[in-house]
Write an enzyme that holds these catalytic residues in place. Structure first.
Site, PDB file in Angstrom:
ATOM      1  N   SER A   1       1.074  -1.484  -0.049  1.00 32.25           N
ATOM      2  CA  SER A   1      -0.012  -0.287   0.251  1.00 32.25           C
ATOM      3  C   SER A   1       0.790   1.558   0.224  1.00 32.25           C
ATOM      4  O   SER A   1       2.150   1.533   0.530  1.00 32.25           O
ATOM      5  CB  SER A   1      -0.670  -0.278   0.972  1.00 32.25           C
ATOM      6  OG  SER A   1      -1.106   1.463   1.451  1.00 32.25           O
TER       7      SER A   1
ATOM      8  N   TYR B   1      -1.657  -0.385  10.566  1.00 30.50           N
ATOM      9  CA  TYR B   1      -1.808  -1.423   9.415  1.00 30.50           C
ATOM     10  C   TYR B   1      -0.802  -0.866   8.386  1.00 30.50           C
ATOM     11  O   TYR B   1      -0.597  -2.080   7.875  1.00 30.50           O
ATOM     12  CB  TYR B   1      -3.114  -0.884   8.756  1.00 30.50           C
ATOM     13  CG  TYR B   1      -3.243  -0.917   7.301  1.00 30.50           C
ATOM     14  CD1 TYR B   1      -3.338  -2.770   6.918  1.00 30.50           C
ATOM     15  CD2 TYR B   1      -3.186  -0.324   6.518  1.00 30.50           C
ATOM     16  CE1 TYR B   1      -3.402  -2.939   5.856  1.00 30.50           C
ATOM     17  CE2 TYR B   1      -2.913  -0.230   5.678  1.00 30.50           C
ATOM     18  CZ  TYR B   1      -3.749  -1.284   4.338  1.00 30.50           C
ATOM     19  OH  TYR B   1      -3.675  -1.808   3.339  1.00 30.50           O
TER      20      TYR B   1
ATOM     21  N   LYS C   1       2.152  -4.481   6.799  1.00 31.65           N
ATOM     22  CA  LYS C   1       2.305  -4.294   4.978  1.00 31.65           C
ATOM     23  C   LYS C   1       4.415  -3.436   4.933  1.00 31.65           C
ATOM     24  O   LYS C   1       4.840  -5.040   4.355  1.00 31.65           O
ATOM     25  CB  LYS C   1       1.906  -2.787   4.317  1.00 31.65           C
ATOM     26  CG  LYS C   1       0.398  -3.400   4.293  1.00 31.65           C
ATOM     27  CD  LYS C   1      -0.109  -4.221   3.709  1.00 31.65           C
ATOM     28  CE  LYS C   1      -1.303  -3.966   3.826  1.00 31.65           C
ATOM     29  NZ  LYS C   1      -1.712  -5.724   3.064  1.00 31.65           N
TER      30      LYS C   1
HETATM   31  P1  NAD Z   1     -11.132  -6.913   1.565  1.00 30.35           P
HETATM   32  O1  NAD Z   1     -11.097  -6.766   3.371  1.00 30.35           O
HETATM   33  O2  NAD Z   1     -12.036  -6.699   0.590  1.00 30.35           O
HETATM   34  O3  NAD Z   1     -10.041  -8.178   1.018  1.00 30.35           O
HETATM   35  C1  NAD Z   1      -9.500  -9.133   2.188  1.00 30.35           C
HETATM   36  C2  NAD Z   1      -9.832 -10.318   1.928  1.00 30.35           C
HETATM   37  O4  NAD Z   1      -8.638 -11.294   3.155  1.00 30.35           O
HETATM   38  C3  NAD Z   1     -11.277 -10.309   3.192  1.00 30.35           C
HETATM   39  O5  NAD Z   1     -11.923 -11.345   1.953  1.00 30.35           O
HETATM   40  C4  NAD Z   1     -10.876 -10.701   3.871  1.00 30.35           C
HETATM   41  O6  NAD Z   1     -11.790 -12.542   4.839  1.00 30.35           O
HETATM   42  C5  NAD Z   1      -9.885 -12.066   4.012  1.00 30.35           C
HETATM   43  N1  NAD Z   1      -8.495 -12.629   4.801  1.00 30.35           N
HETATM   44  C6  NAD Z   1      -8.491 -11.219   5.857  1.00 30.35           C
HETATM   45  N2  NAD Z   1      -8.241 -12.208   6.970  1.00 30.35           N
HETATM   46  C7  NAD Z   1      -7.553 -13.296   6.052  1.00 30.35           C
HETATM   47  C8  NAD Z   1      -6.429 -14.334   6.619  1.00 30.35           C
HETATM   48  N3  NAD Z   1      -6.120 -14.386   8.034  1.00 30.35           N
HETATM   49  N4  NAD Z   1      -7.243 -15.720   5.628  1.00 30.35           N
HETATM   50  C9  NAD Z   1      -7.737 -15.780   4.907  1.00 30.35           C
HETATM   51  N5  NAD Z   1      -8.159 -14.678   4.258  1.00 30.35           N
HETATM   52  C10 NAD Z   1      -8.171 -13.780   5.167  1.00 30.35           C
HETATM   53  O7  NAD Z   1      -9.817  -5.691   1.508  1.00 30.35           O
HETATM   54  P2  NAD Z   1      -9.262  -5.148   0.134  1.00 30.35           P
HETATM   55  O8  NAD Z   1     -10.258  -4.184  -0.446  1.00 30.35           O
HETATM   56  O9  NAD Z   1     -10.056  -6.670  -0.856  1.00 30.35           O
HETATM   57  O10 NAD Z   1      -8.064  -5.114   0.178  1.00 30.35           O
HETATM   58  C11 NAD Z   1      -6.506  -5.952  -0.557  1.00 30.35           C
HETATM   59  C12 NAD Z   1      -5.770  -6.535   0.326  1.00 30.35           C
HETATM   60  O11 NAD Z   1      -5.349  -5.018  -0.063  1.00 30.35           O
HETATM   61  C13 NAD Z   1      -5.283  -6.013   1.388  1.00 30.35           C
HETATM   62  O12 NAD Z   1      -3.683  -6.399   2.346  1.00 30.35           O
HETATM   63  C14 NAD Z   1      -5.105  -4.354   1.990  1.00 30.35           C
HETATM   64  O13 NAD Z   1      -4.347  -3.977   2.974  1.00 30.35           O
HETATM   65  C15 NAD Z   1      -4.215  -4.203   0.829  1.00 30.35           C
HETATM   66  N6  NAD Z   1      -4.091  -2.821  -0.006  1.00 30.35           N
HETATM   67  C16 NAD Z   1      -6.179  -2.197   0.412  1.00 30.35           C
HETATM   68  C17 NAD Z   1      -6.123  -1.556  -0.202  1.00 30.35           C
HETATM   69  C18 NAD Z   1      -7.821  -0.336  -0.441  1.00 30.35           C
HETATM   70  O14 NAD Z   1      -8.178   0.694  -1.151  1.00 30.35           O
HETATM   71  N7  NAD Z   1      -9.098  -1.425  -0.402  1.00 30.35           N
HETATM   72  C19 NAD Z   1      -4.864  -0.045  -0.282  1.00 30.35           C
HETATM   73  C20 NAD Z   1      -4.034  -0.954   0.308  1.00 30.35           C
HETATM   74  C21 NAD Z   1      -3.642  -1.602   0.070  1.00 30.35           C
HETATM   75  N1  UFG Z   2     -12.470  11.677   3.263  1.00 29.23           N
HETATM   76  C1  UFG Z   2     -13.359  12.371   3.641  1.00 29.23           C
HETATM   77  N2  UFG Z   2     -14.769  11.878   4.143  1.00 29.23           N
HETATM   78  C2  UFG Z   2     -15.146  10.934   4.618  1.00 29.23           C
HETATM   79  C3  UFG Z   2     -13.836   9.674   4.363  1.00 29.23           C
HETATM   80  C4  UFG Z   2     -12.744  10.264   3.687  1.00 29.23           C
HETATM   81  O1  UFG Z   2     -13.494  13.777   3.429  1.00 29.23           O
HETATM   82  O2  UFG Z   2     -15.949   9.925   5.325  1.00 29.23           O
HETATM   83  C5  UFG Z   2     -10.931  12.793   2.084  1.00 29.23           C
HETATM   84  C6  UFG Z   2     -10.039  11.734   3.708  1.00 29.23           C
HETATM   85  O3  UFG Z   2      -9.933  12.418   5.184  1.00 29.23           O
HETATM   86  C7  UFG Z   2      -9.013  11.826   2.733  1.00 29.23           C
HETATM   87  C8  UFG Z   2     -10.281  10.824   1.395  1.00 29.23           C
HETATM   88  O4  UFG Z   2     -11.051  11.380   1.658  1.00 29.23           O
HETATM   89  O5  UFG Z   2      -8.139  12.941   1.745  1.00 29.23           O
HETATM   90  C9  UFG Z   2      -9.210   9.719   0.392  1.00 29.23           C
HETATM   91  O6  UFG Z   2      -9.850   8.741   2.140  1.00 29.23           O
HETATM   92  P1  UFG Z   2      -9.006   7.172   2.328  1.00 29.23           P
HETATM   93  O7  UFG Z   2     -10.168   7.003   3.400  1.00 29.23           O
HETATM   94  O8  UFG Z   2     -10.561   6.848   1.487  1.00 29.23           O
HETATM   95  O9  UFG Z   2      -8.453   7.247   1.554  1.00 29.23           O
HETATM   96  P2  UFG Z   2      -7.271   7.800   2.694  1.00 29.23           P
HETATM   97  O10 UFG Z   2      -6.469   7.514   1.402  1.00 29.23           O
HETATM   98  O11 UFG Z   2      -7.419   7.966   3.433  1.00 29.23           O
HETATM   99  O12 UFG Z   2      -6.588   5.657   2.568  1.00 29.23           O
HETATM  100  C10 UFG Z   2      -6.361   4.814   1.692  1.00 29.23           C
HETATM  101  C11 UFG Z   2      -7.079   2.934   2.590  1.00 29.23           C
HETATM  102  C12 UFG Z   2      -5.465   2.486   3.275  1.00 29.23           C
HETATM  103  C13 UFG Z   2      -4.500   3.063   2.443  1.00 29.23           C
HETATM  104  C14 UFG Z   2      -4.242   4.069   1.980  1.00 29.23           C
HETATM  105  C15 UFG Z   2      -2.887   4.196   0.994  1.00 29.23           C
HETATM  106  O13 UFG Z   2      -7.641   3.421   2.988  1.00 29.23           O
HETATM  107  O14 UFG Z   2      -6.193   1.488   3.674  1.00 29.23           O
HETATM  108  O15 UFG Z   2      -4.921   4.906   0.931  1.00 29.23           O
HETATM  109  O16 UFG Z   2      -3.388   3.202  -0.110  1.00 29.23           O
HETATM  110  F1  UFG Z   2      -3.395   3.249   3.173  1.00 29.23           F
END
Ligand code: NAD
Ligand code: UFG
Length: 337
Positions: A124, A148, A152
């Protein structure tokens, strides 16, 4: 040869699964459904016309993992499984370290036992902490501001050390920026539990009438309109990036970290306007205090992904908003009834 998707039933995993099946790969999922629904599997089948083998198990469970690797010929693993809510990780750090690090270490151990040498990891942009400058390159300083993020950072380190110790291993660390949107079918999408933390799911829940208004967290940031700037990318583009990463891992050994973002920054108010333009729905909002831990701006230098993986994001902000809305309006309660 199949690709194993840990956490493959989640938001990004399910979209990646669909793209993998469309590209002709076989896919196997292991997911404990702690943050997803088994309904996803049926939807993947519906979209792709192909079925997926799925194990309802925890990646920290060594014997369950052994079963997965012994019953399937796995060529490459994409490791999505993990807990991902930043605020929750501050409240429950041990849960995050336990789940996310244990999953990474157990997976690497069992991959090694079965001679599986290729891993693509969901990292991330959070590993860049408060960036000194934007756009952010992969060689920028890394430092995290929450547990978190540290999971990572540490998983990247654990995977890198393991790959270095085994000269045949290939590890691609993908640092995602802000994935949003949904598959064009409207059958799979992001389904957060409780009040959404992230911007787009909150906006779509306002649009569908589940929330009254959006709280814009701060309008005094050092950005063009004072609201936070992020690099939003379409989850389908992101999913395709994983296929490029798998192809890269098939041809190269060693470790590489690659940003997956568009390289463009949009503010909160830019996204509100884009959503209104793309859907014709007005999003009422109020300016609220800054959210602790938020930063002014975070967007990628996306050139390494193009150079090394041949990948670049193609879909627009309008595509992202339209598809997110299509998913939300067809599934007002997500995968729930
Ligand atoms: P998500 O929560 O939708 O998917 C993660 C999945 O992993 C879920 O289905 C959950 O049930 C499963 N899981 C969690 N722990 C587990 C375990 N111990 N064993 C088996 N299954 C398990 O999240 P996502 O948005 O699809 O994100 C996927 C990956 O990408 C995550 O590692 C997250 O940290 C990373 N990531 C997500 C974002 C984002 O904004 N969505 C940004 C950067 C990185
Ligand atoms: N925001 C609002 N109102 C809301 C939600 C978000 O104003 O209800 C704003 C936040 O302050 C920020 C922007 O929208 O300025 C984006 O916020 P998000 O929560 O959607 O995303 P972030 O960039 O804070 O975080 C995301 C993921 C994290 C990851 C990060 C960097 O949630 O897991 O991107 O990849 F670490």
């Amino acid at each position: 040869m199949a690709v194993l998707l840990t956490g493959g039933a989640g938001y990004i995993g399910s979209h990646t699964c669909v793209e993998l099946l469309a590209a002709g790969y076989d896919a196997v999922i292991i997911d404990n459904f702690s943050n997803s629904s088994e309904k996803v599997l049926e939807r993947i089948r519906e979209i792709s016309g192909r079925s997926v083998v799925c194990y309802n198990a925890d990646v920290c469970d060594e014997s369950a993992l052994r079963r997965v690797f012994s019953e399937n010929k796995i060529d490459c693993v994409v490791h999505f499984a993990g807990l991902k809510a930043v605020g929750d990780s501050v409240k429950h750090p041990l849960e995050y370290y336990q789940n996310n690090l244990c999953a990474t270490m157990t997976l690497l151990k069992v991959m090694n036992e079965f001679d599986v040498e290729r891993i693509v990891f969901s990292s991330s942009a959070t590993v860049y902490g408060v960036p000194k400058s934007t756009p952010i390159r992969e060689d920028a300083d890394r430092w995290c501001t929450n547990p978190y993020g540290w999971t990572k950072y540490m998983s990247e380190q654990i995977i890198s050390d393991t790959a270095k110790a085994d000269g045949n291993m290939s590890a691609v660390l993908l640092r995602y920026f802000n994935p949003i949107g949904a598959h064009e079918s409207g059958r799979i999408g992001e389904d957060p539990t409780g009040i959404p933390n992230n911007l787009l799911p909150y906006i779509t829940q306002v649009a569908v009438g589940r929330r009254e208004h959006l709280n814009v967290f701060g309008n005094d940031y050092n950005t063009h309109d004072g609201t936070g700037v992020r690099d939003y990318l379409h989850v389908v583009d992101l999913a395709k990036g994983h296929i490029r990463a798998i192809e890269y891992a098939q041809k190269n050994t060693g470790v590489i970290a690659v940003n997956l973002g568009t390289g463009n920054g949009f503010s909160v108010l830019d996204i509100v306007k884009a959503f209104e333009r793309a859907t014709g729905i007005r999003i009422p909002y109020k300016i609220a205090p800054r959210r602790p831990g938020d930063i002014d701006a975070c967007y990628a230098d996306a050139s390494l992904a193009l150079e090394k993986l041949g990948w670049k994001a193609e879909l627009s902000i309008d595509d992202m908003c339209r598809s997110a809305w299509n998913w939300q309006k067809n599934n007002p309660n997500g995968y729930g009834e």
